[in-house]
Design a protein around this motif. Structure first.
Motif: not given
Length: 138
Positions: A41-54
């Motif tokens: 569950f770490e790096w939530f905002w980074a995962k969200l940003a990368v997911g949105a870009a993908l």
């Protein structure tokens, strides 16, 4: 506009881009966006940003491919990829029931479909002098 000399660099670049996006989203090696997403569950905002870009890139790839190739073209590329995969498996002695090999071939097929969708207009213009445009009506 006259057709320019045909150049494979555009097709290769589009193919590498498609492979990168498809295998960045998921691949069986364990190093992909989906593996990173469910890892912790770490790096939530980074995962969200990368997911949105993908997601944005995948939507662009899908919309372009669907608009250019239509369903018939995508099925044709998938059938070609299936035929090539079965032939290569037969020639190399690889088992057709290996789940990991089947998954990799499915991912390669998806990348091939995206590559064909991104490259068709490029190839058609270079080889036949035909330009494809989108007409926007209000």
């Amino acid at each position: 506009m006259a057709a320019q000399r045909f150049d494979w660099k555009g097709v290769v670049a589009r193919g590498l881009f498609s492979l990168f996006i498809v295998f960045a989203l998921y691949n069986p090696s364990g190093y992909s966006y989906l593996h990173w997403l469910v890892d912790s569950f770490e790096w939530f905002w980074a995962k969200l940003a990368v997911g949105a870009a993908l997601a944005a890139v995948l939507m662009m790839l899908w919309r372009t491919t669907r608009g250019v190739l239509k369903l018939q073209g995508m099925l044709l590329v998938a059938l070609f990829s299936l035929g090539a995969g079965v032939t290569l498996a037969h020639l190399s002695g690889m088992s057709l029931t290996d789940p990991e090999a089947m998954l990799i071939w499915a991912l390669l097929t998806l990348a091939a479909i995206f590559t064909a969708g991104l490259s068709y207009s490029h190839l058609d213009h270079r080889l036949g002098g035909i330009s494809h445009t989108d007409e926007i009506t209000k």
